[in-house]
Write a protein that holds these residues in place. Structure first.
Motif, PDB file in Angstrom:
ATOM      1  N   ALA A 116       0.724  -1.046  -0.075  1.00  0.00           N
ATOM      2  CA  ALA A 116      -0.005   0.004   0.083  1.00  0.00           C
ATOM      3  C   ALA A 116       0.852   1.358   0.020  1.00  0.00           C
ATOM      4  O   ALA A 116       0.698   2.229  -0.646  1.00  0.00           O
ATOM      5  CB  ALA A 116      -0.993  -0.073   1.202  1.00  0.00           C
ATOM      6  N   PHE A 117       1.903   1.205   0.986  1.00  0.00           N
ATOM      7  CA  PHE A 117       2.780   2.426   0.707  1.00  0.00           C
ATOM      8  C   PHE A 117       3.759   2.461  -0.511  1.00  0.00           C
ATOM      9  O   PHE A 117       3.592   3.663  -0.876  1.00  0.00           O
ATOM     10  CB  PHE A 117       3.939   2.035   1.667  1.00  0.00           C
ATOM     11  N   ALA A 118       4.158   1.522  -1.126  1.00  0.00           N
ATOM     12  CA  ALA A 118       4.896   1.533  -2.487  1.00  0.00           C
ATOM     13  C   ALA A 118       3.766   1.928  -3.549  1.00  0.00           C
ATOM     14  O   ALA A 118       4.248   2.969  -4.464  1.00  0.00           O
ATOM     15  CB  ALA A 118       5.297   0.075  -2.855  1.00  0.00           C
ATOM     16  N   ASP A 119       2.608   1.416  -3.576  1.00  0.00           N
ATOM     17  CA  ASP A 119       1.610   1.693  -4.664  1.00  0.00           C
ATOM     18  C   ASP A 119       1.278   3.496  -4.719  1.00  0.00           C
ATOM     19  O   ASP A 119       1.005   4.162  -5.652  1.00  0.00           O
ATOM     20  CB  ASP A 119       0.337   0.947  -4.361  1.00  0.00           C
ATOM     21  N   THR A 120       1.266   3.891  -3.335  1.00  0.00           N
ATOM     22  CA  THR A 120       0.761   5.560  -3.585  1.00  0.00           C
ATOM     23  C   THR A 120       2.036   6.087  -3.553  1.00  0.00           C
ATOM     24  O   THR A 120       2.134   7.122  -4.298  1.00  0.00           O
ATOM     25  CB  THR A 120       0.365   5.793  -2.002  1.00  0.00           C
ATOM     26  N   LEU A 121       3.422   5.803  -3.203  1.00  0.00           N
ATOM     27  CA  LEU A 121       4.416   6.477  -3.462  1.00  0.00           C
ATOM     28  C   LEU A 121       4.740   6.753  -4.853  1.00  0.00           C
ATOM     29  O   LEU A 121       5.469   7.546  -5.187  1.00  0.00           O
ATOM     30  CB  LEU A 121       5.651   6.178  -2.599  1.00  0.00           C
TER      31      LEU A 121
ATOM     32  N   VAL B 287      -5.352  -0.605   8.091  1.00  0.00           N
ATOM     33  CA  VAL B 287      -4.067  -0.926   8.140  1.00  0.00           C
ATOM     34  C   VAL B 287      -3.581  -0.432   6.781  1.00  0.00           C
ATOM     35  O   VAL B 287      -2.827   0.387   6.783  1.00  0.00           O
ATOM     36  CB  VAL B 287      -3.921  -2.253   8.253  1.00  0.00           C
ATOM     37  N   PRO B 288      -4.157  -0.913   5.481  1.00  0.00           N
ATOM     38  CA  PRO B 288      -3.645  -0.317   4.247  1.00  0.00           C
ATOM     39  C   PRO B 288      -3.711   1.154   3.949  1.00  0.00           C
ATOM     40  O   PRO B 288      -2.818   1.902   3.503  1.00  0.00           O
ATOM     41  CB  PRO B 288      -4.447  -1.217   3.199  1.00  0.00           C
ATOM     42  N   TYR B 289      -4.877   1.708   4.670  1.00  0.00           N
ATOM     43  CA  TYR B 289      -5.065   3.000   4.301  1.00  0.00           C
ATOM     44  C   TYR B 289      -3.858   3.946   5.116  1.00  0.00           C
ATOM     45  O   TYR B 289      -3.306   4.984   4.713  1.00  0.00           O
ATOM     46  CB  TYR B 289      -6.330   3.628   5.234  1.00  0.00           C
ATOM     47  N   SER B 290      -3.411   3.481   6.365  1.00  0.00           N
ATOM     48  CA  SER B 290      -2.603   4.038   7.178  1.00  0.00           C
ATOM     49  C   SER B 290      -1.224   3.926   6.297  1.00  0.00           C
ATOM     50  O   SER B 290      -0.645   5.038   6.440  1.00  0.00           O
ATOM     51  CB  SER B 290      -2.155   3.340   8.586  1.00  0.00           C
ATOM     52  N   ALA B 291      -1.002   3.035   5.916  1.00  0.00           N
ATOM     53  CA  ALA B 291       0.431   2.903   5.131  1.00  0.00           C
ATOM     54  C   ALA B 291       0.164   3.851   3.929  1.00  0.00           C
ATOM     55  O   ALA B 291       1.441   4.595   3.494  1.00  0.00           O
ATOM     56  CB  ALA B 291       0.611   1.431   4.558  1.00  0.00           C
TER      57      ALA B 291
ATOM     58  N   PHE C 229       1.993   9.319   1.135  1.00  0.00           N
ATOM     59  CA  PHE C 229       1.521  10.472   0.582  1.00  0.00           C
ATOM     60  C   PHE C 229       2.059  11.754   1.515  1.00  0.00           C
ATOM     61  O   PHE C 229       2.698  12.536   0.802  1.00  0.00           O
ATOM     62  CB  PHE C 229      -0.049  10.664   0.711  1.00  0.00           C
ATOM     63  N   LEU C 230       2.160  11.481   2.490  1.00  0.00           N
ATOM     64  CA  LEU C 230       2.966  12.387   3.568  1.00  0.00           C
ATOM     65  C   LEU C 230       4.287  12.481   3.459  1.00  0.00           C
ATOM     66  O   LEU C 230       5.151  13.660   3.294  1.00  0.00           O
ATOM     67  CB  LEU C 230       2.737  11.931   5.191  1.00  0.00           C
TER      68      LEU C 230
ATOM     69  N   LYS D 111      -4.166  19.575   2.278  1.00  0.00           N
ATOM     70  CA  LYS D 111      -3.420  18.664   1.400  1.00  0.00           C
ATOM     71  C   LYS D 111      -3.961  17.102   1.780  1.00  0.00           C
ATOM     72  O   LYS D 111      -4.461  16.434   1.008  1.00  0.00           O
ATOM     73  CB  LYS D 111      -2.055  18.556   1.545  1.00  0.00           C
ATOM     74  N   THR D 112      -4.220  17.008   3.258  1.00  0.00           N
ATOM     75  CA  THR D 112      -4.298  15.480   3.305  1.00  0.00           C
ATOM     76  C   THR D 112      -5.957  15.491   3.209  1.00  0.00           C
ATOM     77  O   THR D 112      -6.397  14.238   2.723  1.00  0.00           O
ATOM     78  CB  THR D 112      -4.125  15.255   4.889  1.00  0.00           C
TER      79      THR D 112
END
Length: 482
Positions: free
Chosen positions: A19-24, A368-372, A377-378, A423-424
């Protein structure tokens, strides 16, 4: 030794790391990501899970932001009939494999090292080792290490039982059950489920739906649990009124209560929370989600052993310390005692962002995935650790009725913080993983008449905040004293 360079080194190719990699890769189009993971394929602990496992909550807000997990339609049969799909084990693994092979690797900016163990850090250099070949890898990390292993998820297949198992005892884990057909001359005469969590519930439901008579099942349930009613937690674009009422229920019941137990009792009366035995007051709450249909099935089991933990198993008996309970000959004991997340071992000792390290935790429980994805994003859109950490104070992973009000309070505080930042707030409005953001944004776009009702929610919640915060702070004190 193989030498690699990367901007971000992610440890773990499970729901969190992916989830982190996909957004980054969308938020920072210039970065390169390397992912190392012990498993042979993407999906983390889902690789080790039993084959009949499914998500507890609808799949609409699970996975990664860029890809839907399940079709947007209601199930028509089974205990989830009338509600939206729960991705099953094979679907989850296929989803993460598609993500890796059709999106991440083809981007040209993601390197993936399966069957690889992360070893250590020495400045900007990090080491790993191929599990099968023993080949060592050296990774020079230009920006940050991303730890996606904080949750330390445990499943039956990787869990070591905390009790003795005597010679000749028939013993299994849930994943063994679908293979029983291979030995039709040696099928168990009786079953005994060990554990009181969602895995034990899934296993019991599976046996009942497979045709095992309730009287052929014993259930050792050390603690009973409250659970969310899945009917009220359907995707926001289809049932936002239920999600809003769910939040109102939490705040109203908290305001009217002097303890977490009182709060849960009121939520139970409203049908917001469910329990298996209406005569038993649960003390455990692990954020499990269940349907009323599953509850009805589970109530058919009457051979229940409460408040006890097995210390030893024998072929025809189980021991609780000095107490020995005889079991029918040929009983198959099924171990469901693994704790999905070791709650007390994972206290928030570090922030999300700390120099050259990002520790992926919970921004909001239990998302969990949302938090990652939010952390990614941050990372891409804010400059300093202080800015980022102010937006995501780690949420408490509570595990009891006494401490749950603290988690609810933290979630509401997080919502206020994130909605107060331009932004968020804008990102939440388009994040597939956010429970309500995109639905509300679409309603505003088309001037949905339901907006009028939603506008009344804020003031209604605000009226109950003093009492709610009082209970939440008391629960926080209990949590921190544990």
């Amino acid at each position: 030794m193989a030498e690699q360079e990367t901007d971000y080194l992610i440890i773990g190719a499970g729901a969190v790391g992916l989830a982190f990699a996909d957004t980054l890769i969308d938020e920072d189009p210039d970065c390169h990501i390397t992912i190392v993971d012990k498993h042979a394929r993407p999906g983390g602990h889902w690789n080790d899970a039993y084959s009949f496992v499914a998500l507890h909550q609808p799949s609409a807000t699970y996975g990664v932001n860029s890809m839907e997990m399940c079709p947007d339609r209601r199930d028509e049969h089974g205990h989830n009939a009338g509600m939206f799909p729960l991705a099953k084990h094979a679907e989850i693994l296929a989803y993460y494999s598609r993500l890796m092979t059709e999106r991440l690797i083809p981007s040209g900016r993601v390197s993936y090292f399966p069957l690889t163990e992360y070893l250590a850090q020495d400045g900007t250099r990090h080491s790993g080792r191929s599990i099968l070949s023993g080949e060592e890898h050296s990774f020079t990390v230009r920006r940050k290490l991303v730890d996606a292993t904080w949750f330390q998820t445990s499943v039956p297949s990787t869990h070591k039982p905390g009790f003795d198992i005597g010679d000749g005892t028939r013993f299994a884990i849930p994943g063994d059950l679908p293979q029983l057909w291979k030995d039709p001359e040696n099928l168990p005469a009786h079953y005994c489920i060990l554990g009181g969590g969602k895995t034990a519930m899934d296993t019991t439901v599976w046996l009942l739906e497979a045709g095992v008579a309730p009287e052929r099942i014993d259930w050792v349930r050390p603690r009973d649990s409250w659970m969310f009613n899945r009917r009220l937690l359907q995707p926001a674009r289809h049932a936002i009124e239920d999600l809003v009422q769910f939040q109102i229920d939490l705040v109203e019941c908290a305001d009217a209560s002097e303890s977490g137990d009182e709060m849960f009792a009121m939520l139970g009366e409203r049908g917001t929370m469910l329990r298996i035995d209406p005569e038993v007051t649960p003390k455990m709450f692990h954020f499990a989600v269940i349907s009323e249909g599953e509850i009805e099935l589970l109530r058919r089991i009457t051979r229940v052993h409460r408040g006890k933990r097995v210390t030893a198993l024998e072929p025809d008996a189980m021991l609780f310390g000095k107490e020995r309970i005889a079991m029918p000959a040929g009983t198959l004991f099924v171990d469901c005692t693994a704790t999905a997340v070791p709650f007390h071992a994972r206290e928030n000792k570090q922030p999300f962002f700390d120099g050259d390290r990002i520790t992926l935790q919970l921004a909001q429980v239990p998302f969990v995935p949302y938090s990652a994805a939010l952390a990614a994003f941050l990372e891409a859109n804010f400059e300093t650790d202080a800015e980022k950490n102010n937006l995501v104070p780690p949420a408490p992973l509570t595990d009891s009725t006494d401490t749950y009000p603290y988690a609810v309070m933290a979630n509401l505080m997080s919502t206020a913080i994130l909605s107060g930042n331009e932004k968020t707030n804008a990102w939440n409005a388009k994040s597939r993983l956010h429970p309500t953001g995109p639905a509300i944004a679409q309603m505003m776009k088309v001037q949905d008449p339901r907006l009028a009702a939603l506008a009344k929610v804020g003031p209604k919640i605000q009226r109950h905040m003093p009492g709610f915060i009082k209970l939440g702070m008391a629960a926080k004190a209990i949590h921190e004293a544990q």
